[in-house]
Scaffold this motif. Structure first.
Motif, short mmCIF file in Angstrom:
data_model
loop_
_atom_site.label_atom_id
_atom_site.label_comp_id
_atom_site.label_asym_id
_atom_site.label_seq_id
_atom_site.Cartn_x
_atom_site.Cartn_y
_atom_site.Cartn_z
N GLY A 292 -55.12 12.54 -1.50
CA GLY A 292 -54.93 13.72 -0.67
C GLY A 292 -53.82 13.48 0.35
O GLY A 292 -53.23 12.40 0.41
N SER A 293 -53.55 14.48 1.16
CA SER A 293 -52.48 14.36 2.14
C SER A 293 -52.87 15.04 3.44
O SER A 293 -53.68 15.98 3.45
CB SER A 293 -51.18 14.97 1.60
N GLY A 294 -52.30 14.55 4.53
CA GLY A 294 -52.51 15.18 5.83
C GLY A 294 -53.78 14.78 6.55
O GLY A 294 -54.01 15.22 7.68
N GLY A 295 -54.60 13.94 5.92
CA GLY A 295 -55.87 13.57 6.54
C GLY A 295 -55.72 12.79 7.82
O GLY A 295 -56.38 13.09 8.83
N GLY A 296 -54.86 11.77 7.82
CA GLY A 296 -54.66 10.97 9.02
C GLY A 296 -54.05 11.77 10.14
O GLY A 296 -54.45 11.62 11.31
N GLU A 297 -53.11 12.63 9.82
CA GLU A 297 -52.47 13.48 10.84
C GLU A 297 -53.49 14.42 11.46
O GLU A 297 -53.52 14.62 12.68
CB GLU A 297 -51.33 14.26 10.21
N LYS A 298 -54.36 15.01 10.62
CA LYS A 298 -55.39 15.92 11.12
C LYS A 298 -56.39 15.19 12.02
O LYS A 298 -56.77 15.68 13.08
CB LYS A 298 -56.12 16.56 9.94
#
Length: 376
Positions: A292-298
């Motif tokens: 997946g993508s964007g998890g750490g940023e979120k």
């Protein structure tokens, strides 16, 4: 006013220089140089700008770029024809602000995760080596008593030397001062211990090791939010923590728990590192976000902390630590090594920023209607 060798300081141009330099934004600290109090001296003597900058994070890999930026800015001021810049690093005293400091250690940083399997130990060792490559003196404590992995990752197998005071000398590995229960037991030996024995062993490893003038001691925590995490937070002057996660939802759920735990015990969370951010094919170089993508940023945004770095799921990172040569030392100019070094600078800068803000903000004093003092 006079500078070195009796030359007169140009007061007007010196003020213009300080204003120009002070408005520059440090990309790691996220603040202007003035707000971060990084400018030690900025004077114009004759037609030369003399600039001294003292950072509170190690930045050997950024020094040339920063020097060029400072001097280019100085030369834009009318009447300045040359510039001389010095850049130094002095680590803050973070651990002395949170309980009794550990002898020989200025800052203790815990690297944690809510669950296993996210690459926390690999991240810990490469972060420690990256801080050292940036110019800091660094130690690494393997706090995973049940499953120590740092001896293998560092390629270190020697038994610590015990001195006449029955203190252990840290095992040196790739320039790091290191300690692990793995140095003291056989690889196949299982640690069948209850919680109190585990926490006692951790405190012995931490306190009975003769750490030598460390800017940072990186503590590779076991996964979860159990006895060891609570013991470290309550009995050790931890300056800050960093959370390692992958982008997938199941890892983010547990990472949130780790953040909450540190908040409850008043240990600052300096930021999030997203590991296995994308998969890099070792054959063709194709990049794919398989978790997946964007998890750490979120996660970082929701908790108002920094996303310090994003590391790929790369076969080389795994094989490097399995062979005892972590990526930062095996291939120091590789893309992955440079990401680790950038992440390490941002981590150390986040610690410095937190300590500055904590120091300068302080308590608010208000006067109540009865005429007494009250903390606001």
């Amino acid at each position: 006013m006079f500078g070195l060798f009796g030359k007169k300081i140009d007061t007007a141009r010196s003020e213009a220089l300080r204003n120009a330099l002070g408005s520059l934004v440090d990309p790691h600290a996220g603040e202007t140089l003035a707000d971060a109090h990084f400018i030690e001296r900025a004077e114009v003597v004759g037609d030369e700008a003399q600039i001294d900058v003292v950072l509170d994070y190690p930045a050997a890999g950024f020094e040339a770029e920063l020097t060029e930026l400072l001097e280019r800015t100085a030369l834009q001021i009318e009447g300045i024809k040359s510039a001389k810049t010095t850049i130094a690093f002095v680590s803050p005293l973070g651990s002395s602000q949170n309980g009794k400091p550990l002898p020989g250690v200025r800052n203790i940083i815990a690297v944690a995760s809510g669950k296993g399997g996210v690459g926390k130990s690999t991240t810990s060792v490469n972060l420690a080596l990256a801080l050292a490559a940036e110019g800091a003196t660094v130690g690494l404590l393997d706090a995973d008593i049940y499953g120590p992995s740092q001896p293998l990752m560092l390629g270190a197998k020697e038994t610590p030397v015990v001195d006449e005071q029955r203190a252990m000398q840290p095992v040196m590995a790739h320039g790091l001062q290191t300690m692990s229960i793995g140095y003291l037991i056989d690889d196949a030996q299982a640690m069948v211990w209850r919680g109190p024995m585990v926490t006692s062993a951790l405190m012995q490893l931490l306190n009975d090791t003769r750490w030598h003038d460390l800017d940072y001691l990186i503590v590779d925590m076991p996964p979860g939010t159990g006895d060891i995490q609570l013991t470290l937070a309550q009995k050790v002057p931890v300056a800050g923590s960093v959370i390692v996660t992958t982008p997938q939802d199941i890892a983010l759920i547990d990472a949130r728990k780790a953040i909450t735990m540190f908040e409850k015990v008043n240990v600052p969370v300096l930021g999030v590192i997203e590991n296995m951010s994308v998969h890099v094919c070792s054959n063709c170089g194709h990049v794919e976000p398989i978790f997946g993508s964007g998890g750490g940023e979120k996660l970082a945004s929701e908790n108002h902390i920094d996303l310090l770095g994003q590391l790929p799921l790369d076969l080389a990172i795994r094989t490097d630590v399995d062979e005892g040569w972590p990526t930062v030392v095996r291939d120091s100019e590789s893309v992955n090594a440079l990401i680790y070094r950038q992440t390490a600078r941002k981590l150390a800068a986040a610690l410095g920023r937190h300590l500055r803000q904590d120091h300068f903000d302080g308590p608010n004093i208000s006067i109540d209607e009865d005429g007494g003092d009250a903390d606001g």
